[in-house]
Design an enzyme around this catalytic site. Sequence first.
Site, PDB file in Angstrom:
ATOM      1  N   HIS A 274      45.582  33.703  41.858  1.00 45.68           N
ATOM      2  CA  HIS A 274      46.207  33.855  43.158  1.00 45.68           C
ATOM      3  C   HIS A 274      46.731  35.291  43.258  1.00 45.68           C
ATOM      4  O   HIS A 274      46.918  35.972  42.258  1.00 45.68           O
ATOM      5  CB  HIS A 274      47.352  32.854  43.304  1.00 45.68           C
ATOM      6  CG  HIS A 274      46.899  31.434  43.437  1.00 45.68           C
ATOM      7  ND1 HIS A 274      47.256  30.638  44.495  1.00 45.68           N
ATOM      8  CD2 HIS A 274      46.097  30.680  42.650  1.00 45.68           C
ATOM      9  CE1 HIS A 274      46.712  29.446  44.358  1.00 45.68           C
ATOM     10  NE2 HIS A 274      45.998  29.446  43.237  1.00 45.68           N
ATOM     11  N   GLY A 275      46.978  35.751  44.477  1.00 41.82           N
ATOM     12  CA  GLY A 275      47.425  37.134  44.641  1.00 41.82           C
ATOM     13  C   GLY A 275      46.321  38.140  44.410  1.00 41.82           C
ATOM     14  O   GLY A 275      46.554  39.251  43.928  1.00 41.82           O
TER      15      GLY A 275
ATOM     16  N   ASP B 180      45.415  24.628  49.930  1.00 42.05           N
ATOM     17  CA  ASP B 180      46.024  25.515  48.936  1.00 42.05           C
ATOM     18  C   ASP B 180      47.529  25.271  48.849  1.00 42.05           C
ATOM     19  O   ASP B 180      48.195  25.071  49.865  1.00 42.05           O
ATOM     20  CB  ASP B 180      45.752  26.971  49.338  1.00 42.05           C
ATOM     21  CG  ASP B 180      46.058  27.949  48.229  1.00 42.05           C
ATOM     22  OD1 ASP B 180      45.838  27.599  47.051  1.00 42.05           O
ATOM     23  OD2 ASP B 180      46.496  29.076  48.529  1.00 42.05           O
ATOM     24  N   HIS B 181      48.050  25.293  47.635  1.00 48.23           N
ATOM     25  CA  HIS B 181      49.488  25.176  47.383  1.00 48.23           C
ATOM     26  C   HIS B 181      50.125  23.936  48.004  1.00 48.23           C
ATOM     27  O   HIS B 181      51.202  24.010  48.601  1.00 48.23           O
ATOM     28  CB  HIS B 181      50.224  26.425  47.877  1.00 48.23           C
ATOM     29  CG  HIS B 181      50.069  27.608  46.979  1.00 48.23           C
ATOM     30  ND1 HIS B 181      50.547  27.646  45.688  1.00 48.23           N
ATOM     31  CD2 HIS B 181      49.476  28.803  47.200  1.00 48.23           C
ATOM     32  CE1 HIS B 181      50.254  28.826  45.145  1.00 48.23           C
ATOM     33  NE2 HIS B 181      49.594  29.531  46.035  1.00 48.23           N
TER      34      HIS B 181
ATOM     35  N   HIS C 260      51.591  37.362  44.357  1.00 51.52           N
ATOM     36  CA  HIS C 260      51.311  37.075  45.769  1.00 51.52           C
ATOM     37  C   HIS C 260      51.836  38.189  46.681  1.00 51.52           C
ATOM     38  O   HIS C 260      52.838  38.837  46.389  1.00 51.52           O
ATOM     39  CB  HIS C 260      52.003  35.775  46.206  1.00 51.52           C
ATOM     40  CG  HIS C 260      51.406  34.523  45.658  1.00 51.52           C
ATOM     41  ND1 HIS C 260      52.024  33.766  44.687  1.00 51.52           N
ATOM     42  CD2 HIS C 260      50.263  33.871  45.956  1.00 51.52           C
ATOM     43  CE1 HIS C 260      51.290  32.697  44.421  1.00 51.52           C
ATOM     44  NE2 HIS C 260      50.213  32.738  45.176  1.00 51.52           N
TER      45      HIS C 260
ATOM     46  N   THR D  26      46.412  38.501  51.901  1.00 53.51           N
ATOM     47  CA  THR D  26      47.116  39.675  52.441  1.00 53.51           C
ATOM     48  C   THR D  26      46.153  40.764  52.886  1.00 53.51           C
ATOM     49  O   THR D  26      46.289  41.344  53.971  1.00 53.51           O
ATOM     50  CB  THR D  26      48.092  40.229  51.391  1.00 53.51           C
ATOM     51  OG1 THR D  26      49.017  39.198  51.026  1.00 53.51           O
ATOM     52  CG2 THR D  26      48.849  41.433  51.926  1.00 53.51           C
TER      53      THR D  26
ATOM     54  N   SER E 138      44.704  39.995  46.407  1.00 50.99           N
ATOM     55  CA  SER E 138      44.740  41.229  47.202  1.00 50.99           C
ATOM     56  C   SER E 138      45.357  42.381  46.428  1.00 50.99           C
ATOM     57  O   SER E 138      45.025  43.545  46.663  1.00 50.99           O
ATOM     58  CB  SER E 138      45.532  41.008  48.499  1.00 50.99           C
ATOM     59  OG  SER E 138      44.884  40.103  49.344  1.00 50.99           O
TER      60      SER E 138
ATOM     61  N   ASN F 114      42.025  34.165  45.013  1.00 48.77           N
ATOM     62  CA  ASN F 114      42.631  33.880  46.311  1.00 48.77           C
ATOM     63  C   ASN F 114      43.004  35.189  46.980  1.00 48.77           C
ATOM     64  O   ASN F 114      43.754  35.993  46.404  1.00 48.77           O
ATOM     65  CB  ASN F 114      43.880  33.021  46.139  1.00 48.77           C
ATOM     66  CG  ASN F 114      43.555  31.579  45.843  1.00 48.77           C
ATOM     67  OD1 ASN F 114      42.437  31.244  45.473  1.00 48.77           O
ATOM     68  ND2 ASN F 114      44.534  30.716  46.003  1.00 48.77           N
ATOM     69  N   ILE F 115      42.518  35.387  48.193  1.00 44.51           N
ATOM     70  CA  ILE F 115      42.743  36.649  48.899  1.00 44.51           C
ATOM     71  C   ILE F 115      43.170  36.363  50.326  1.00 44.51           C
ATOM     72  O   ILE F 115      42.442  35.743  51.099  1.00 44.51           O
ATOM     73  CB  ILE F 115      41.473  37.530  48.855  1.00 44.51           C
ATOM     74  CG1 ILE F 115      41.132  37.850  47.396  1.00 44.51           C
ATOM     75  CG2 ILE F 115      41.673  38.811  49.668  1.00 44.51           C
ATOM     76  CD1 ILE F 115      39.866  38.619  47.192  1.00 44.51           C
TER      77      ILE F 115
END
Length: 279
Positions: free
Chosen positions: A202-203, A82-83, A174, A228, A205, A225-226
């Site tokens: 993304h982000g 990722d990233h 994020h 946090t 959460s 994408n999870i």
Amino acid sequence: MTAATLSEVLKPAMARGYAVAGLVVLGWEDALAFTEAAEEAGTPVILQAGPGCRKHTPVPILGKMFRHLAEQASVPVVCHIDHARTLAECQEGIDSGFTSVMIDGSHLPLAENIALTRSVVDIARQVNVSIEGEVGVVGYSGGSASSATSPDEARRFEEETEIDALAISIGNVHLQTEKQAEINLAALRAIQAVTHVPLVLHGGSGIPSATRRLLATQYCVKKFNIGTELRMAFGTALRGFLAAQPGEFDRNAILKATIPQVREAAKNILLELNPRRPG
């Protein structure tokens, strides 16, 4: 079961109306918890090695760990970088056994982002590795600001790069610890009207649970994408164990105690995104 590519899990999600969670791994315990959660839920899962994870543990070690879990699992497991910011980072991931890479050129001008992403596509396709790219900028809670994804840029990016999944910015942020992101559904509809690949947020959460389920089942958002949310579950479990066992000093015992709570949190997320295939 052998490791799956991102395309292999997202194409069925597109066809059947559900999404797959990209769960951010930081170490062995959470990677194991996420894989066990996927097996209990009967759903695919994407194990993600982000920059923080890769800084802490060498990529070749992570590749072996992820592939070991995938090969032991009874459900599809995607091993995902990722990233990544460079072609070299993606190449290292591919060489280390990852089945999917996310090249993040969102900080670059569009033409440079396209060129970088296309260079990753060209090497990854040769070895059946999936590629995720990003257009627009997903900011950070308390940090850098977001820049919304332009539908025209998303369309051009997809056409010129031939990526397998597209990360977009439509209100997701994020590192949010509260579920307060306001997703711009009109912007999402405009983007999915001119693109064809699965979309990624993304982000995840920070997105309310009801909204995540809506996006997963009624829109083309097929990967969330999870991280946090699950790190918070880990921290709660860790503090609880240490409070109950203040004399414990064995690292393995302490970290192992976090697995049940993290596994349950991950399982709830997986089923939330995939309500049409529970159990």
